[in-house]
Design a protein around this motif. Structure first.
Motif, mmCIF file in Angstrom:
data_model
loop_
_atom_site.group_PDB
_atom_site.id
_atom_site.type_symbol
_atom_site.label_atom_id
_atom_site.label_comp_id
_atom_site.label_asym_id
_atom_site.label_seq_id
_atom_site.Cartn_x
_atom_site.Cartn_y
_atom_site.Cartn_z
ATOM 1 N N SER A 261 1.084 -1.253 0.024
ATOM 2 C CA SER A 261 0.097 0.104 -0.022
ATOM 3 C C SER A 261 1.035 1.436 -0.095
ATOM 4 O O SER A 261 0.620 2.337 -0.497
ATOM 5 C CB SER A 261 -0.926 -0.120 0.984
ATOM 6 N N LEU A 262 2.207 1.243 0.720
ATOM 7 C CA LEU A 262 2.954 2.296 0.670
ATOM 8 C C LEU A 262 3.687 2.633 -0.571
ATOM 9 O O LEU A 262 4.494 3.567 -0.889
ATOM 10 C CB LEU A 262 3.921 2.149 1.745
ATOM 11 N N GLU A 263 3.374 1.853 -1.811
ATOM 12 C CA GLU A 263 4.080 1.918 -2.735
ATOM 13 C C GLU A 263 3.346 2.989 -3.833
ATOM 14 O O GLU A 263 3.700 3.536 -4.764
ATOM 15 C CB GLU A 263 4.083 0.500 -3.825
ATOM 16 N N HIS A 264 2.126 3.302 -3.335
ATOM 17 C CA HIS A 264 1.386 4.305 -4.150
ATOM 18 C C HIS A 264 1.327 5.769 -3.448
ATOM 19 O O HIS A 264 1.505 5.820 -2.235
ATOM 20 C CB HIS A 264 -0.260 3.735 -4.138
ATOM 21 N N ASP A 265 1.093 6.712 -4.256
ATOM 22 C CA ASP A 265 1.637 8.162 -4.002
ATOM 23 C C ASP A 265 0.256 8.950 -3.132
ATOM 24 O O ASP A 265 -0.295 9.505 -3.699
ATOM 25 C CB ASP A 265 1.930 8.831 -5.134
ATOM 26 N N VAL A 266 0.354 8.247 -1.949
ATOM 27 C CA VAL A 266 -0.695 8.866 -1.106
ATOM 28 C C VAL A 266 -0.225 9.078 0.153
ATOM 29 O O VAL A 266 0.779 8.630 0.753
ATOM 30 C CB VAL A 266 -2.115 7.852 -1.059
ATOM 31 N N SER A 267 -0.767 10.145 1.228
ATOM 32 C CA SER A 267 -0.171 10.367 2.061
ATOM 33 C C SER A 267 -1.318 9.927 3.655
ATOM 34 O O SER A 267 -1.731 10.712 4.000
ATOM 35 C CB SER A 267 -0.095 12.101 2.401
ATOM 36 N N TYR A 268 -0.938 8.776 3.732
ATOM 37 C CA TYR A 268 -1.826 8.016 4.726
ATOM 38 C C TYR A 268 -0.856 7.529 5.788
ATOM 39 O O TYR A 268 0.069 6.867 5.460
ATOM 40 C CB TYR A 268 -2.766 7.015 4.441
ATOM 41 N N ARG A 269 -1.130 7.658 7.077
ATOM 42 C CA ARG A 269 -0.204 7.079 7.932
ATOM 43 C C ARG A 269 -0.507 5.813 8.517
ATOM 44 O O ARG A 269 0.205 5.123 9.144
ATOM 45 C CB ARG A 269 -0.073 7.875 9.213
ATOM 46 N N GLU A 270 -1.667 5.431 8.203
ATOM 47 C CA GLU A 270 -2.335 4.026 8.894
ATOM 48 C C GLU A 270 -1.499 2.799 8.479
ATOM 49 O O GLU A 270 -1.194 2.109 9.444
ATOM 50 C CB GLU A 270 -3.611 3.762 8.261
ATOM 51 N N PRO A 271 -0.839 2.812 7.347
ATOM 52 C CA PRO A 271 -0.089 1.396 7.061
ATOM 53 C C PRO A 271 1.042 1.685 7.933
ATOM 54 O O PRO A 271 1.668 0.371 8.458
ATOM 55 C CB PRO A 271 0.411 1.693 5.675
ATOM 56 N N LEU A 272 1.805 2.626 8.343
ATOM 57 C CA LEU A 272 2.937 2.825 9.128
ATOM 58 C C LEU A 272 2.802 2.493 10.402
ATOM 59 O O LEU A 272 3.643 1.838 11.120
ATOM 60 C CB LEU A 272 3.385 4.243 8.871
ATOM 61 N N LEU A 273 1.500 2.756 11.074
ATOM 62 C CA LEU A 273 1.363 2.326 12.262
ATOM 63 C C LEU A 273 1.013 0.916 12.435
ATOM 64 O O LEU A 273 1.315 0.244 13.465
ATOM 65 C CB LEU A 273 -0.097 3.192 12.716
ATOM 66 N N GLU A 274 0.516 0.177 11.521
ATOM 67 C CA GLU A 274 0.030 -1.002 11.595
ATOM 68 C C GLU A 274 1.242 -1.942 11.323
ATOM 69 O O GLU A 274 1.545 -2.836 12.062
ATOM 70 C CB GLU A 274 -1.016 -1.613 10.259
ATOM 71 N N LEU A 275 2.412 -1.405 10.702
ATOM 72 C CA LEU A 275 3.496 -2.217 10.495
ATOM 73 C C LEU A 275 4.199 -1.860 11.614
ATOM 74 O O LEU A 275 4.916 -3.053 12.108
ATOM 75 C CB LEU A 275 4.268 -1.540 9.301
ATOM 76 N N ALA A 276 4.371 -0.837 12.282
ATOM 77 C CA ALA A 276 4.841 -0.572 13.635
ATOM 78 C C ALA A 276 4.173 -1.647 14.776
ATOM 79 O O ALA A 276 5.057 -2.156 15.604
ATOM 80 C CB ALA A 276 4.967 0.784 14.208
ATOM 81 N N ASN A 277 3.233 -1.559 14.605
ATOM 82 C CA ASN A 277 2.389 -2.705 15.638
ATOM 83 C C ASN A 277 2.811 -4.088 15.504
ATOM 84 O O ASN A 277 3.116 -4.678 16.411
ATOM 85 C CB ASN A 277 0.776 -2.416 15.614
#
Length: 277
Positions: A261-277
């Motif tokens: 999901s992070l490969e796409h040019d959007v500015s959402y923080r949710e995937p980073l939070l989920e990966l950190a968890n």
């Protein structure tokens, strides 16, 4: 100048809150009932005598277009019965509408933020998800499309966005969300049959996910992802795949899809939070 149009069915617990919150906004109120068996129509009569009935044919756009056909003002705004407008939003919306409608002949669509997931679902809740929606439309441009999760196609070059804090609050509670999913799964299956687009597969997956059917949701999110050429939809499909894999305890696939999901040019923080968890 401004008609407010709603389609409703069995909304006695929500309708009074919605209409009382929006008073002062409309010049004309149109309510179309699609088959209520509760006090919905009785409540509507407190606010308007322009109440119409539409036989439900499993097609939201047709019902909304019928409601718009009853409007007599040059601009139309739509709400759902479980929406809510704080007093300052009503005031600011009307002020912006007056300015735009009188001075911007180049604008056909007025966009507003939509807090479509609020927790808890009360006016005091916290918005957890926001979407920019077509909300006030010049009547001749106001045409809905889609059996379910319907939209009005917007010419973005002729649109005007209200300030971000001028937003509609969608206060659907969990009981109604489950009831909606029962209905919407059937409707979205028909949508996929009519048009197997990435958008329709995505919303069918959303309904399966809301209903706790992760296997079916994953299947249709993947189809949506494969078919999508829109960065935001591609992101959403990948991110939701991560969430649904996590629901099934498949952490490896969850991590894979969160990263994708992070490969796409959007500015959402949710995937980073989920990966950190």
């Amino acid at each position: 100048m401004l008609s407010l149009a709603l389609i409703v069915r069995d909304e006695e617990k929500n309708l009074d809150r919605c209409l009382s919150s929006a008073q002062g906004l409309w010049d004309e109120l149109i309510i179309v009932d699609t088959g209520s068996k509760d006090r919905t129509v009785e409540i509507a009569k407190k606010y308007t005598d322009k109440i119409y009935h539409f036989e439900w044919i499993n097609h939201f756009a047709e019902a909304r277009n019928f409601s718009f056909s009853k409007c007599t003002q040059p601009w139309i705004m739509w709400l759902d019965a479980d929406d809510f407008l704080p007093p300052d939003v009503v005031k600011k919306t009307r002020e912006h509408f007056e300015i735009v409608s009188k001075s911007r002949a180049d604008v056909d669509f007025i966009l507003m933020n939509y807090y479509y997931y609020v927790d808890p679902p009360t006016p005091q809740g916290k918005p957890l998800a926001t979407q920019l929606r077509e909300r006030i439309i010049r009547k001749e441009k106001a045409r809905w499309e889609g059996r379910c999760h319907e939209i009005i196609p917007v010419d973005w070059n002729k649109s005007y966005s209200l300030p971000s804090e001028v937003a509609v609050w969608h206060l659907r509670d969990e009981e109604d969300r489950v009831k909606d999913s029962d209905r919407n799964i059937s409707l979205m299956k028909l949508c996929v049959q009519d048009d197997p687009s990435s958008r329709n597969h995505f919303y069918l997956a959303e309904e399966y996910s809301n209903h706790g059917k992760q296997t079916e949701a994953i299947e249709h999110y993947k189809i949506a992802y494969e078919k999508s050429f829109i960065p935001d939809l591609s992101f959403q499909a990948a991110y939701k795949l991560g969430k649904n894999y996590l629901e099934t305890k498949d952490k490896n696939n969850a991590i894979t899809w969160y990263k994708k999901s992070l490969e796409h040019d959007v500015s959402y923080r949710e995937p980073l939070l989920e990966l950190a968890n």
